[in-house]
Design an enzyme around this catalytic site. Structure first.
Site, PDB file in Angstrom:
ATOM      1  N   PHE A 160       0.909  -0.986   0.093  1.00 17.59           N
ATOM      2  CA  PHE A 160      -0.016   0.006   0.103  1.00 17.59           C
ATOM      3  C   PHE A 160       0.831   1.226   0.029  1.00 17.59           C
ATOM      4  CE2 PHE A 160      -2.493   3.539   1.561  1.00 17.59           C
ATOM      5  CZ  PHE A 160      -3.552   3.405   0.822  1.00 17.59           C
ATOM      6  N   ASP A 245       9.473   2.916   1.933  1.00 21.18           N
ATOM      7  CA  ASP A 245       8.296   3.810   2.131  1.00 21.18           C
ATOM      8  C   ASP A 245       8.141   3.692   3.796  1.00 21.18           C
ATOM      9  OD1 ASP A 245       5.584   4.753   2.528  1.00 21.18           O
ATOM     10  OD2 ASP A 245       4.872   3.803   0.787  1.00 21.18           O
ATOM     11  N   LYS A 274       2.263  10.760   7.371  1.00 23.98           N
ATOM     12  CA  LYS A 274       1.548  10.414   8.351  1.00 23.98           C
ATOM     13  C   LYS A 274       2.052  11.143   9.550  1.00 23.98           C
ATOM     14  CE  LYS A 274      -1.027   6.687   6.873  1.00 23.98           C
ATOM     15  NZ  LYS A 274      -0.722   5.608   5.837  1.00 23.98           N
TER      16      LYS A 274
HETATM   17  C1  LIG Z   1      -0.908   5.904   4.090  1.00 25.83           C
HETATM   18  C2  LIG Z   1       0.191   5.456   3.584  1.00 25.83           C
HETATM   19  C3  LIG Z   1       0.333   5.971   2.308  1.00 25.83           C
HETATM   20  C4  LIG Z   1      -0.323   7.135   1.605  1.00 25.83           C
HETATM   21  O1  LIG Z   1      -0.401   8.362   2.402  1.00 25.83           O
HETATM   22  P1  LIG Z   1      -1.635   9.305   2.201  1.00 25.83           P
HETATM   23  O2  LIG Z   1      -1.117  10.379   3.175  1.00 25.83           O
HETATM   24  O3  LIG Z   1      -2.903   8.665   2.692  1.00 25.83           O
HETATM   25  O4  LIG Z   1      -1.545   9.769   0.787  1.00 25.83           O
HETATM   26  C5  LIG Z   1       1.607   5.534   1.812  1.00 25.83           C
HETATM   27  N1  LIG Z   1       2.421   4.640   1.958  1.00 25.83           N
HETATM   28  C6  LIG Z   1       2.256   3.881   3.094  1.00 25.83           C
HETATM   29  C7  LIG Z   1       2.846   2.885   3.468  1.00 25.83           C
HETATM   30  C8  LIG Z   1       1.037   4.557   3.662  1.00 25.83           C
HETATM   31  O5  LIG Z   1       0.626   3.733   5.140  1.00 25.83           O
END
Ligand SMILES: *Cc1c(COP(=O)(O)O)cnc(C)c1O
Length: 424
Positions: A160, A245, A274
């Site tokens: 994700f 990520d 986040k």
């Molecule tokens: C939540 C998330 C994203 C996307 O972040 P948004 O602020 O919702 O666009 C990308 N990578 C990971 C691993 C995430 O958990």
């Protein structure tokens, strides 16, 4: 529809906070007038403090989701509120057409904290990922010498990384992907945790390997201990960028600033989001050395809001809190409690439980209840968590939760499992 329109008029006419509406009214209004891109639990939060939130009728809930880790420092953290309030009274947005006095100190603190040279600030996590993809492609053409328009990026199944058109192009979740084509080409998917498969997918066109050090949305999937070190080795050998990520796994959630630290691995670039905005506003960034980020020159990438002074003030406070505060230690100490207690449920309504730091994925016995049903029942008992993929529930309480409250939440979990097992 007519009655929800009346609700809407009451809401917008006299009552800026909407306090006179009941939870039922709020839910009806939201369902009638917002797109159904989410299916929330029927809880209407009006206030938050620390690890707790209060709904419109004054019911309290222990927030064990913490905005998918955006709320690592808890609701209304006084240090973050102070930084935000102070900056609100000074200047909030300048655009990058000019410098602002929060920008330099923030990017330099963030880069120092993770041992890199430079920061490219954006807002949402998805934008940080898009930044990683663009930088990797440009690096491939300008530095590695990949033939133009042929760059590929290796990603993991069940990933994700966000919701943009390019990012969902390499999602393996049909829900996230179906109906949104045509898809952006240039991605190769291999099973998560399989370094040999990564090596096989790499060829002369490969710009980067993009992975989550721990997969969050997939259900808090912790890879084998040797996975990230082997990815690092392969990327070094093949001259490929390793992009981690850490949007959800980073900034304290696992008990370290970067989840990569658990295996002693240093990727070429980090993507943060986040919790970087302290739950106050969206703040994200790609952090890497000059030999990587240097491929981007003026006009080639950016964002109106990226690097704004409010984000800088909050972001710098987040860095200071992680460096000086008790948050990492809390995540480690309480993570042990969480992991230990969840393991006790295995075989007892729970099929398996994984955790790292204060972050857990619990697979509930599907014959007992769906993840969604479990979450609904837990909310009735005063605990907020979120399901993912059928029968998995993930827990990520704020790092400010007390041990007593964490145990209270787990007691409620035990209660709900007990009820389900008794067929109630
Ligand atoms: C939540 C998330 C994203 C996307 O972040 P948004 O602020 O919702 O666009 C990308 N990578 C990971 C691993 C995430 O958990």
């Amino acid at each position: 529809m007519g009655s929800t329109q009346n609700l809407g008029q009451r809401y917008s006419a006299g009552d800026p906070g909407g306090e006179e509406l009941s939870s039922t009214d709020h839910i009806a209004l939201a369902r009638a007038r917002s797109a159904h891109n989410y299916s929330p639990l029927p809880v209407v939060i009006a206030e938050g403090q620390g690890a707790w939130v209060t709904d419109v009728e004054g019911r309290r809930y222990l927030d064990c989701l913490a905005g998918y880790s955006a709320m690592n420092f808890g609701h209304r953290n006084p240090d973050l509120l102070e930084a935000a309030h102070r900056q609100l009274d000074r200047v909030t947005l300048t655009s990058r057409a000019f410098y602002n006095d929060q920008f330099g100190p923030w990017v330099s603190a963030l880069a120092d904290m993770v041992g890199k040279e430079k920061v490219l600030p954006m807002n949402t996590g998805a934008e940080a990922v898009e930044t990683g993809i663009k930088v990797a492609r440009k690096w491939a053409y300008e530095v590695k010498g990949v033939p133009e328009n042929e760059a590929t990026i290796v990603v993991a199944g069940a990933n994700f990384h966000g919701r943009t058109t390019t990012i969902i192009s390499f999602s393996s979740d049909p829900e996230a992907r179906t109906g949104f084509g045509p898809y952006t080409p240039g991605f190769r998917t291999v099973p998560y945790g399989d370094a040999a498969a990564i090596e096989e997918a790499i060829d002369h066109t490969t710009a980067a390997v993009l992975i989550e050090p721990v997969q969050g949305e997939a259900g808090v999937v912790v890879p084998p201990q040797d996975f990230l070190p082997r990815v690092r080795e392969v990327c070094d050998r093949e001259r490929v960028l390793f992009i981690a990520d850490e949007v959800q796994s980073g900034l304290g959630r696992t008990g370290t600033v970067r989840a990569c630290e658990h295996s002693g691995v240093v990727p070429d670039a980090y993507l943060f989001g986040k919790a970087l905005g302290g739950g106050v506003l969206p703040v994200s960034a790609m952090v890497a050395d000059e030999d990587v980020l240097g491929v981007i020159r003026p006009g080639q990438h950016g964002s109106t809001f990226g690097g704004n002074p409010l984000a800088g003030a909050v972001g710098r406070t987040v860095v200071r809190m992680l460096t000086e505060g008790p948050y990492l230690e809390n995540a480690r100490r309480l993570g042990e409690v969480l992991g230990r207690r969840l393991k006790e449920f295995v075989g007892d309504g729970v099929v398996s439980a994984r955790s790292i730091g204060l972050w857990a994925g619990v697979d509930v016995d599907p014959s007992l209840a769906s993840g969604k049903e479990l979450c609904r029942r837990l909310a009735e008992h005063g605990v907020l968590v979120k399901d993912t993929h059928g029968s998995t529930v993930r827990m990520s309480p704020p790092l400010v939760i007390s041990e007593e409250d964490l145990n209270w939440g787990l007691d409620r979990f035990a209660e709900v499992i007990g009820e389900l097992r008794a067929g109630r």
